[in-house]
Scaffold this active site. Structure first.
Site, short mmCIF file in Angstrom:
data_model
loop_
_atom_site.label_atom_id
_atom_site.label_comp_id
_atom_site.label_asym_id
_atom_site.label_seq_id
_atom_site.Cartn_x
_atom_site.Cartn_y
_atom_site.Cartn_z
N HIS A 315 56.30 32.59 42.14
CA HIS A 315 57.20 33.55 42.07
C HIS A 315 57.83 34.12 40.57
O HIS A 315 57.77 32.93 39.84
CB HIS A 315 58.38 33.01 42.85
CG HIS A 315 59.41 34.09 43.31
ND1 HIS A 315 60.37 34.67 42.52
CD2 HIS A 315 59.45 34.68 44.44
CE1 HIS A 315 60.91 35.82 43.04
NE2 HIS A 315 60.19 35.90 44.21
N ASP A 373 57.17 33.32 51.71
CA ASP A 373 55.60 33.57 52.95
C ASP A 373 55.03 32.69 53.12
O ASP A 373 54.04 32.81 53.67
CB ASP A 373 55.14 34.71 51.78
CG ASP A 373 55.94 36.00 51.69
OD1 ASP A 373 56.72 36.35 52.48
OD2 ASP A 373 56.02 36.63 50.65
N1 CMC Z 1 47.99 30.92 42.89
C1 CMC Z 1 47.26 30.54 41.65
N2 CMC Z 1 47.76 30.74 40.57
C2 CMC Z 1 48.73 31.36 40.33
C3 CMC Z 1 49.65 31.87 41.43
C4 CMC Z 1 49.40 31.45 42.50
N3 CMC Z 1 49.59 31.71 43.73
N4 CMC Z 1 50.70 32.54 40.89
C5 CMC Z 1 50.80 32.63 39.62
N5 CMC Z 1 49.67 31.78 39.20
C6 CMC Z 1 49.50 31.64 37.79
C7 CMC Z 1 48.70 32.71 36.99
O1 CMC Z 1 47.42 32.90 37.06
C8 CMC Z 1 49.18 32.51 35.56
O2 CMC Z 1 48.36 31.50 35.17
P1 CMC Z 1 48.01 31.58 33.49
O3 CMC Z 1 49.24 31.16 32.87
O4 CMC Z 1 47.02 30.60 33.50
O5 CMC Z 1 47.58 32.83 33.39
C9 CMC Z 1 50.83 31.66 36.05
O6 CMC Z 1 50.61 31.12 37.26
C10 CMC Z 1 51.69 32.47 35.88
O7 CMC Z 1 51.76 33.44 36.95
P2 CMC Z 1 51.90 35.15 36.53
O8 CMC Z 1 51.19 35.90 37.29
O9 CMC Z 1 52.17 35.53 35.15
O10 CMC Z 1 53.15 35.32 37.25
P3 CMC Z 1 54.18 36.55 37.78
O11 CMC Z 1 55.57 36.25 37.88
O12 CMC Z 1 53.50 37.77 37.16
O13 CMC Z 1 53.68 36.71 39.45
C11 CMC Z 1 53.71 36.37 41.73
C12 CMC Z 1 54.47 36.24 40.39
C13 CMC Z 1 54.63 35.99 42.99
C14 CMC Z 1 53.02 37.98 41.76
C15 CMC Z 1 52.44 35.51 41.71
O14 CMC Z 1 52.89 34.10 41.81
C16 CMC Z 1 51.35 35.51 43.10
O15 CMC Z 1 50.57 36.50 42.82
N6 CMC Z 1 51.80 34.73 44.18
C17 CMC Z 1 50.88 34.90 45.16
C18 CMC Z 1 51.73 36.17 46.11
C19 CMC Z 1 52.60 35.69 46.63
O16 CMC Z 1 52.84 34.54 47.52
N7 CMC Z 1 53.76 36.80 46.66
C20 CMC Z 1 55.04 36.47 47.28
C21 CMC Z 1 56.05 36.47 46.43
S1 CMC Z 1 57.63 35.94 47.21
C22 CMC Z 1 57.89 37.26 48.43
C23 CMC Z 1 58.56 38.14 47.70
O17 CMC Z 1 59.45 38.24 46.98
O18 CMC Z 1 57.77 39.35 47.94
#
Ligand code: CMC
Length: 439
Positions: A315, A373
């Protein structure tokens, strides 16, 4: 609401000896202070650069607060853990819209107000006929919720607070009807009209699952579980879809159109679509062989170029266990017990997946925890809700948050049309060559 600057100022200095500039700092009631950089461009001719809004507060708000490090979520100051057990969804809606919990009379009046708006214009039924039966429910919802603005012209004047209130109630009341109609349309079953002697959530379940051929019996445990799902999803401060609603509304667009924009944004798998994606991910692992295949899946997730993510994990704000996920896990136990599904293989798989991930260095280092989720899909599936409708349920619940945030924005005297700037890295001015001179 206008905010007042604190005594401390932020000073921006430049290495090229241009004069430094002071910016006011505002203190919130809780959470990080913010530096007001609105005058930056006027004073320096420079913009700030913050794609993804990593450090940018786009508004001030008094609705919802998240402490991502603690894993805390407050609606109008009340912890989500208390609201989830002491209130129902309509009380939560009242709280989000009005700032305070309703007393007994206010609760009765509000419930009756919402109940009296649950029907949709009869012509909406024909509107549905324009969609293919196999259309994704989110496509149908974007269309039908946007179409409400073509049916309810009498509440579209956004400068009139009464119109805004009526639209808010209409949206909260009609979303369950539209989501249930979407489900019935997919199945090819007749639409079920709302019944006002049932609670908000019981009525929704009846509209979803009743058929004219037999009586529908409401199961209280299942109603309570779905009501809790609604409470947990009701608002989440300035997330992508809420910001979309605010940005759409900042141009003066009507609330039905703005909520349709929010639904479109929520659809994406990184946001509300994650519950559908999380369940499909679990199905995928189960098909491959179940618990023994988790290790292989996690290996793929950790592979930078694989593009595989652990859906329902991670998140932008929570760097601790999402408090909604904890409550959802509990609800999952309750529902599966009620339905005698304690041995549900998907739930077992999810728990094993969670345990393995929480102990894995990749997830620990990045502070990746289960989000709401991760378990909500298992609960919804147990309730009989099809996977493709999960994000529709999320839209239904989030509508109150969107509308409360939209209303807060419209009522803010400092409100301006949202208009981000950019760092331009494309071609500089050039002349259009004739066709024979083009490469
Ligand atoms: N699985 C594997 N790696 C992950 C995940 C995941 N679910 N989420 C983040 N990472 C890694 C990402 O690859 C990055 O790694 P590195 O530093 O090596 O590049 C690091 O963790 C930081 O992630 P980010 O993508 O920079 O974080 P963000 O804040 O931009 O993204 C997110 C947040 C929710 C989009 C992401 O965690 C994600 O895609 N999660 C899966 C989808 C999900 O469950 N979404 C629901 C969110 S809660 C409900 C809502 O509010 O909508």
């Amino acid at each position: 609401m206008s905010v007042t600057p604190s005594d401390v100022k932020a000073t921006l200095s430049f290495s090229d000896n241009s004069p430094s500039i002071d910016f006011p700092i505002y203190k919130g009631t809780i959470g990080p202070d913010v530096v007001d950089i609105r005058a930056l461009y006027n004073k320096t001719g420079k913009f700030t650069y913050d794609p993804g809004f990593m450090s940018t507060a786009s508004c001030n708000s008094s609705i919802t607060y998240i402490d991502g490090d603690k894993g805390e979520l407050l609606y109008r100051g009340y912890p989500i853990e208390q609201l989830a057990v002491k209130c129902d969804f309509l009380e939560t809606c009242y709280l989000l819209l009005n700032g305070e919990l309703p007393n007994a009379t206010q609760r009765t009046d509000f419930t009756s107000l919402v109940t009296n708006h649950t029907m949709v214009h009869e012509q909406m039924g024909s509107f549905f006929q324009g969609f293919r039966r196999d259309a994704h429910p989110m496509a149908v919802l974007v269309g039908t919720v946007g179409a409400l603005s073509a049916f309810y012209h009498d509440s579209l004047d956004i400068t009139d607070s009464h119109h805004r209130d009526v639209s808010a109630i209409r949206l909260i009341a009609k979303l369950p009807t539209l989501v249930a109609m979407t489900h019935k349309y997919t199945l090819g079953q007749p639409f079920v009209y709302p019944r006002n002697d049932l609670s908000y959530t019981a009525n929704f379940m009846r509209m979803m699952f009743a058929v004219p051929a037999e009586e529908y019996k409401v199961n209280d445990v299942m109603v309570r579980a779905l009501d809790r799902i609604f409470i947990l999803h009701a608002d989440h401060e300035q997330n992508a879809s809420t910001s979309t609603v605010r940005l759409s509304g900042s141009s003066g667009a009507n609330p039905f159109a703005c909520i349709a924009a929010g639904i479109a944004c929520l659809w994406g798998p990184a946001h509300g679509g994650a519950n559908e994606a999380a369940l499909n991910m679990l199905y995928g692992i189960q098909k491959q062989g179940g618990v023994e295949k988790i290790g292989e899946f996690i290996k793929d997730v950790k592979e930078k170029d694989s593009g595989v993510k652990l859906m329902g994990f991670g998140h932008r704000v929570y760097k601790n266990y999402d408090p909604r996920a904890k409550l959802m896990r509990e609800t999952c136990h309750e529902v599966l017990n009620e339905l005698c599904l304690h041995d549900d293989p998907l739930f077992k798989l999810a728990m094993a997946q969670e345990k393995i991930s929480l102990e894995d260095d990749y997830f620990v280092k990045r502070k990746l925890y289960p989000n709401v989720d991760f378990y909500s899909g298992i609960v919804q599936r147990a309730l009989g809700i099809p996977v493709s409708l999960f994000t529709g349920i999320f839209s239904l619940a989030r509508t109150v948050g969107w509308i409360a945030q939209w209303n807060e924005m419209i009522s803010d005297p400092e409100q301006k049309i949202g208009r981000p700037r950019q760092l331009f890295i494309g071609a500089q001015r050039r002349d259009v060559p004739s066709i024979d001179q083009r490469k």
